[in-house]
Scaffold this active site. Structure first.
Site, PDB file in Angstrom:
ATOM      1  N   CYS A   2       0.873  -1.168   0.000  1.00  0.00           N
ATOM      2  CA  CYS A   2       0.000   0.000   0.000  1.00  0.00           C
ATOM      3  C   CYS A   2       0.909   1.216   0.000  1.00  0.00           C
ATOM      4  O   CYS A   2       2.124   1.090   0.172  1.00  0.00           O
ATOM      5  CB  CYS A   2      -0.838   0.067   1.277  1.00  0.00           C
ATOM      6  SG  CYS A   2      -1.882  -1.372   1.541  1.00  0.00           S
ATOM      7  N   ARG A  27       1.352   1.605  -5.954  1.00  0.00           N
ATOM      8  CA  ARG A  27       1.513   0.630  -4.874  1.00  0.00           C
ATOM      9  C   ARG A  27       0.185  -0.012  -4.457  1.00  0.00           C
ATOM     10  O   ARG A  27       0.171  -0.930  -3.632  1.00  0.00           O
ATOM     11  CB  ARG A  27       2.128   1.316  -3.642  1.00  0.00           C
ATOM     12  CG  ARG A  27       3.494   1.906  -3.892  1.00  0.00           C
ATOM     13  CD  ARG A  27       4.019   2.565  -2.626  1.00  0.00           C
ATOM     14  NE  ARG A  27       4.171   1.603  -1.563  1.00  0.00           N
ATOM     15  CZ  ARG A  27       5.230   0.820  -1.392  1.00  0.00           C
ATOM     16  NH1 ARG A  27       6.231   0.897  -2.235  1.00  0.00           N
ATOM     17  NH2 ARG A  27       5.290  -0.033  -0.392  1.00  0.00           N
ATOM     18  N   TRP A  75      -3.857  -1.596  -1.164  1.00  0.00           N
ATOM     19  CA  TRP A  75      -3.872  -2.840  -1.936  1.00  0.00           C
ATOM     20  C   TRP A  75      -4.243  -3.897  -0.917  1.00  0.00           C
ATOM     21  O   TRP A  75      -3.432  -4.296  -0.086  1.00  0.00           O
ATOM     22  CB  TRP A  75      -2.480  -3.087  -2.531  1.00  0.00           C
ATOM     23  CG  TRP A  75      -2.380  -4.317  -3.369  1.00  0.00           C
ATOM     24  CD1 TRP A  75      -1.841  -5.508  -3.019  1.00  0.00           C
ATOM     25  CD2 TRP A  75      -2.816  -4.459  -4.719  1.00  0.00           C
ATOM     26  NE1 TRP A  75      -1.916  -6.381  -4.069  1.00  0.00           N
ATOM     27  CE2 TRP A  75      -2.505  -5.775  -5.125  1.00  0.00           C
ATOM     28  CE3 TRP A  75      -3.440  -3.615  -5.636  1.00  0.00           C
ATOM     29  CZ2 TRP A  75      -2.792  -6.258  -6.394  1.00  0.00           C
ATOM     30  CZ3 TRP A  75      -3.722  -4.090  -6.895  1.00  0.00           C
ATOM     31  CH2 TRP A  75      -3.396  -5.393  -7.261  1.00  0.00           C
ATOM     32  N   ASN A 101       1.052   0.169   5.955  1.00  0.00           N
ATOM     33  CA  ASN A 101       1.435  -0.643   4.799  1.00  0.00           C
ATOM     34  C   ASN A 101       2.133  -1.880   5.344  1.00  0.00           C
ATOM     35  O   ASN A 101       3.111  -1.748   6.075  1.00  0.00           O
ATOM     36  CB  ASN A 101       2.388   0.157   3.896  1.00  0.00           C
ATOM     37  CG  ASN A 101       3.091  -0.733   2.891  1.00  0.00           C
ATOM     38  OD1 ASN A 101       2.497  -1.677   2.369  1.00  0.00           O
ATOM     39  ND2 ASN A 101       4.351  -0.435   2.625  1.00  0.00           N
ATOM     40  N   GLY A 102       1.629  -3.062   4.984  1.00  0.00           N
ATOM     41  CA  GLY A 102       2.276  -4.289   5.446  1.00  0.00           C
ATOM     42  C   GLY A 102       1.251  -5.276   5.974  1.00  0.00           C
ATOM     43  O   GLY A 102       0.055  -5.134   5.735  1.00  0.00           O
ATOM     44  N   GLU A 484       8.488 -21.422 -18.557  1.00  0.00           N
ATOM     45  CA  GLU A 484       8.385 -20.031 -18.106  1.00  0.00           C
ATOM     46  C   GLU A 484       9.556 -19.204 -18.655  1.00  0.00           C
ATOM     47  O   GLU A 484       9.380 -18.053 -19.068  1.00  0.00           O
ATOM     48  CB  GLU A 484       8.321 -19.983 -16.569  1.00  0.00           C
ATOM     49  CG  GLU A 484       8.251 -18.606 -15.956  1.00  0.00           C
ATOM     50  CD  GLU A 484       7.068 -17.751 -16.414  1.00  0.00           C
ATOM     51  OE1 GLU A 484       6.166 -18.256 -17.090  1.00  0.00           O
ATOM     52  OE2 GLU A 484       7.098 -16.548 -16.112  1.00  0.00           O
ATOM     53  N   LYS A 488       9.030 -15.937 -21.015  1.00  0.00           N
ATOM     54  CA  LYS A 488       9.577 -14.616 -20.681  1.00  0.00           C
ATOM     55  C   LYS A 488      10.405 -14.085 -21.845  1.00  0.00           C
ATOM     56  O   LYS A 488      10.289 -12.935 -22.227  1.00  0.00           O
ATOM     57  CB  LYS A 488      10.465 -14.658 -19.423  1.00  0.00           C
ATOM     58  CG  LYS A 488       9.767 -14.780 -18.104  1.00  0.00           C
ATOM     59  CD  LYS A 488       9.043 -13.538 -17.625  1.00  0.00           C
ATOM     60  CE  LYS A 488       7.604 -13.545 -18.053  1.00  0.00           C
ATOM     61  NZ  LYS A 488       6.640 -14.231 -17.243  1.00  0.00           N
ATOM     62  N   GLU A 491       8.085 -13.107 -24.873  1.00  0.00           N
ATOM     63  CA  GLU A 491       7.189 -11.965 -24.762  1.00  0.00           C
ATOM     64  C   GLU A 491       7.914 -10.631 -24.636  1.00  0.00           C
ATOM     65  O   GLU A 491       7.397  -9.624 -25.090  1.00  0.00           O
ATOM     66  CB  GLU A 491       6.141 -12.150 -23.654  1.00  0.00           C
ATOM     67  CG  GLU A 491       6.649 -12.173 -22.243  1.00  0.00           C
ATOM     68  CD  GLU A 491       5.493 -12.292 -21.224  1.00  0.00           C
ATOM     69  OE1 GLU A 491       5.748 -12.781 -20.128  1.00  0.00           O
ATOM     70  OE2 GLU A 491       4.357 -11.885 -21.507  1.00  0.00           O
ATOM     71  N   HIS A 507      12.256 -37.160 -30.146  1.00  0.00           N
ATOM     72  CA  HIS A 507      11.074 -37.627 -30.884  1.00  0.00           C
ATOM     73  C   HIS A 507      10.680 -36.662 -32.004  1.00  0.00           C
ATOM     74  O   HIS A 507       9.573 -36.740 -32.529  1.00  0.00           O
ATOM     75  CB  HIS A 507       9.908 -37.828 -29.913  1.00  0.00           C
ATOM     76  CG  HIS A 507      10.185 -38.901 -28.903  1.00  0.00           C
ATOM     77  ND1 HIS A 507      10.234 -40.235 -29.227  1.00  0.00           N
ATOM     78  CD2 HIS A 507      10.507 -38.831 -27.576  1.00  0.00           C
ATOM     79  CE1 HIS A 507      10.540 -40.948 -28.149  1.00  0.00           C
ATOM     80  NE2 HIS A 507      10.718 -40.104 -27.137  1.00  0.00           N
ATOM     81  N   LYS A 606      -1.834  -6.518 -19.850  1.00  0.00           N
ATOM     82  CA  LYS A 606      -1.553  -7.104 -18.532  1.00  0.00           C
ATOM     83  C   LYS A 606      -2.671  -8.065 -18.140  1.00  0.00           C
ATOM     84  O   LYS A 606      -2.413  -9.131 -17.589  1.00  0.00           O
ATOM     85  CB  LYS A 606      -1.405  -5.985 -17.498  1.00  0.00           C
ATOM     86  CG  LYS A 606      -1.070  -6.481 -16.100  1.00  0.00           C
ATOM     87  CD  LYS A 606       0.343  -7.003 -16.010  1.00  0.00           C
ATOM     88  CE  LYS A 606       0.676  -7.578 -14.659  1.00  0.00           C
ATOM     89  NZ  LYS A 606       1.842  -8.481 -14.726  1.00  0.00           N
TER      90      LYS A 606
HETATM   91  O1  M6R Z   1      -3.772 -12.450 -14.552  1.00  0.00           O
HETATM   92  P1  M6R Z   1      -3.439 -13.859 -14.954  1.00  0.00           P
HETATM   93  O2  M6R Z   1      -2.397 -14.478 -14.129  1.00  0.00           O
HETATM   94  O3  M6R Z   1      -4.662 -14.718 -15.057  1.00  0.00           O
HETATM   95  O4  M6R Z   1      -2.847 -13.719 -16.425  1.00  0.00           O
HETATM   96  C1  M6R Z   1      -2.548 -14.858 -17.170  1.00  0.00           C
HETATM   97  C2  M6R Z   1      -1.663 -14.532 -18.350  1.00  0.00           C
HETATM   98  O5  M6R Z   1      -2.299 -13.640 -19.219  1.00  0.00           O
HETATM   99  C3  M6R Z   1      -0.309 -13.943 -17.901  1.00  0.00           C
HETATM  100  O6  M6R Z   1       0.356 -14.797 -17.023  1.00  0.00           O
HETATM  101  C4  M6R Z   1       0.596 -13.691 -19.118  1.00  0.00           C
HETATM  102  O7  M6R Z   1       0.995 -14.892 -19.681  1.00  0.00           O
HETATM  103  C5  M6R Z   1       1.797 -12.827 -18.703  1.00  0.00           C
HETATM  104  N1  M6R Z   1       2.009 -11.791 -19.668  1.00  0.00           N
HETATM  105  C6  M6R Z   1       3.045 -13.606 -18.600  1.00  0.00           C
HETATM  106  O8  M6R Z   1       4.160 -12.839 -18.324  1.00  0.00           O
END
Ligand code: M6R
Length: 611
Positions: A2, A27, A75, A101-102, A484, A488, A491, A507, A606
């Site tokens: 927060c 925050r 938050w 905050n915390g 993952e 990363k 993207e 395979h 996002k």
């Molecule tokens: O908010 P969510 O965790 O449900 O979002 C899922 C995906 O859209 C999200 O993880 C996306 O793959 C990210 N951009 C990965 O870095």
């Protein structure tokens, strides 16, 4: 996470507080509030649920002559976003207000004691406990500074607080443990805030408040004392950043800042939930232990990075609980006619709690009367409301589109859930759960170690900046780490990156390996370590350049690699929370070398609220 702010001076406090909150909104932004000292007339308090704009639109009648006050942007962690859970919180007297905050880990225990001694509570927050504790100390005749100091003795966890009282005009008392706090002083004014951007319009001379310190702010003066009340000479820093840099905490991007926040995100997610017996505190539990014991099958659903956290959890859940567990990409789940019934547990994993694909998957499960748990970072999100129980990841708001700190928080939250279910089902002995929890608590420091090696990872990314094709390989829990790592890299750098279980390459995909291809292997120690090294050798023989994530001191792995990303070792099932960090940093540096905007990669949002 927060944002808190405080101002005392000779000018009107409200505009300073609202501007400060605006710069701290990153925050948290689910509710906001202010408390002002009205000369000769107690405190004036206003709180609103929703973004700061809701509060700004509701303060038209604020006293213009108030020159001391505190503010908060929230938050939510304890208690859903609402006006009564917004801060400032009070003790009900109308004379005392506190922003926080915390997380107060022992708040339930403290609340029970306070209720037993006659205190009435009006919110679901942990913060209200602090207001009542301060009020009790004041009633004993202590000064406001000593009353706040007493919080540092009675409350466990992480917190930064600021308090005002009607009987102490012009005084703000603040204190800190773990959560950030900075103070500033200018002519006839003093400021306190969670972060530097709130202070920058007023001063560039900033005092950093350390753990277990108490700050007394009066117009033109800041006094800092320790736990015993001894006065300290504070460290003064001159800030040269602009506001945007300051919001990023001096980091170049939010993504890098969030990578650095991972030890705290994991610590806060574990905080207060790791009883030695292996008991887990679910934030909102509308499921009985009997219902959970009756579960005979688990589905974990999520998208993107959240799906990868679910993949990690499958290994832990099956190993510790012996329950059959399936993982599904949420957008596929309901279209494949999965076998779901009243004894099925469906766990929806989502940072935002608003991803349409995951919501629909959970609704599908609900129609079949399954038990539903949401693991999410956003209190009162759609998924939190839909589920029978919620386990929140306390990672704080994540601004970079690429999920980093929320992913690690999901991994540890799901590991806790697995241990909890194992405890309920009696498939793990208490002593074993205790050892596992003890190691889980060491994960933040192992993550710190990897982050501290960012400068060793950068040259590897620099050397590989022009590579077209990357393959990420792993086995066991190393496979979701590879997934993952590849996501990363894709993207944020726009490099082509495919992830495979190491044993699958032969395979078919091995046909793509040629000199110039880069293979990134997750080769930390595990029960399939030798198999992983065998698969890496196969790639090396065909001319691939090899980058390995390997445990410190592993000469065998190093002997196979052109580059090594070193990480400390941990229990195999926890290793994703450590190994992933090296790959996040690798992707980050490579993307920066390519000149990409890592916080806002092309074509991505996002939160994806369409199916
Ligand atoms: O908010 P969510 O965790 O449900 O979002 C899922 C995906 O859209 C999200 O993880 C996306 O793959 C990210 N951009 C990965 O870095």
């Amino acid at each position: 996470m927060c944002g808190i702010v405080g101002f005392t001076g000779s000018d009107a406090a409200l505009p300073v507080l609202l501007d400060g909150l605006a710069s701290l909104e990153y925050r948290g932004y689910d509710s906001a509030g202010v408390a002002l000292q009205v000369p000769g007339d107690g405190l004036w308090l206003r709180r609103r649920s929703g973004k700061l704009a809701e509060l700004t639109g509701a303060v038209g009648d604020a006293p213009a002559d108030a020159t001391t006050g505190i503010g908060h942007t929230r938050w939510a962690t304890h208690g859903r976003p609402s006006e009564r859970n917004a801060h400032p919180q009070t003790d009900g007297s109308g004379d005392l207000a506190i922003v926080h905050n915390g997380i107060v880990e022992n708040f339930l225990e403290l609340r029970e004691e306070l209720e037993a001694s006659g205190h009435e509570f009006r919110s679901e927050t942990d913060t209200e406990v602090l207001a009542h504790l301060v009020a009790d100390e004041l009633a004993e005749g202590r000064s406001l500074a000593d009353a706040v100091r007493s919080l540092l003795h009675s409350a466990d966890g992480s917190f930064a607080v600021a308090v005002v009282h009607a009987d102490d005009p012009g005084l703000i008392v603040a204190a800190r443990r773990v959560s950030p706090l900075v103070a500033g002083v200018a002519d006839e004014a003093a400021f306190v805030a969670s972060d530097i951007p709130a202070l920058l319009p007023h001063t560039r001379e900033v005092l950093v408040v350390d753990d277990d310190q108490v700050v007394e702010l009066r117009p033109g003066s800041v006094r800092i004392t320790d736990l015993d009340g001894t006065e300290l000479t504070p460290e003064l820093r001159t800030i040269t950043w602009d506001v945007e840099q300051a919001e990023k905490g001096g980091y170049e991007d939010f993504m890098l800042k969030e990578i650095h926040e991972q030890p705290a995100a994991v610590r806060d997610t574990l905080s207060g939930r790791t009883a030695p017996s292996g008991e887990l505190m679910l934030d909102e539990l509308r499921l009985s232990e009997d219902e959970l014991r009756a579960v005979d099958k688990v589905f974990l659903v999520g998208c993107g990075t959240s799906y990868h956290a679910a993949m990690v959890a499958k290994y832990a859940l099956e190993h510790w609980t012996r329950l059959p567990c399936e993982i599904d990409i949420a957008s596929e789940f309901r279209y494949r006619d999965p076998v779901v019934d009243t004894r099925t547990l469906v766990v929806g994993v989502s940072q935002s709690g608003e991803t349409a694909d995951t919501i629909e998957a959970m609704k599908y499960a609900k129609r079949w009367d399954a038990r539903i748990i949401a693991v999410t970072n956003v209190v009162d999100s759609s998924m939190a409301r839909l589920a029978d129980a919620v386990l929140y990841t306390h990672a704080g708001p994540e601004i970079g589109v690429a999920a980093t700190k929320t992913h690690l928080a999901q991994v540890v939250a799901l590991e806790l859930l697995a241990l909890y279910l194992a405890g309920l089902r009696g498939t793990r002995y208490t002593s074993e759960a205790r050892d596992l929890l003890a190691e889980l608590c060491e994960i933040p420091s192992r993550i710190e170690t990897v982050i501290g090696r960012s400068d060793d990872i950068h040259p590897v990314a620099h050397e590989l900046v022009d590579v077209r094709d990357f393959f990420f390989l792993g086995r066991g829990v190393g496979y979701p780490v590879a997934m993952e790592g590849a996501l990363k890299l894709k993207e944020i750098s726009y490099a082509r990156a495919e992830a495979y279980p190491g044993g699958e390459m032969k395979h078919g995909p091995i046909a793509l390996i040629e000199p110039g291809t880069v293979v990134v292997g997750v080769a930390t120690r595990s029960h399939v370590y030798a198999k992983v090294l065998g698969n890496i050798s196969e790639m090396r023989t065909r001319g691939a350049t090899i980058v390995l994530v390997a445990n410190d001191g592993d000469d065998t792995a190093a002997g196979l690699a052109d580059h090594v990303l070193w990480v400390p070792s941990t229990i195999e099932l926890f290793s994703p929370a450590v190994d992933t960090v090296a790959l996040q940093l690798f992707a980050y540096h490579l993307a920066k070398e390519r000149g990409r905007d890592v916080d806002k990669p092309r074509n991505l949002a996002k939160t994806v609220t369409v199916e």
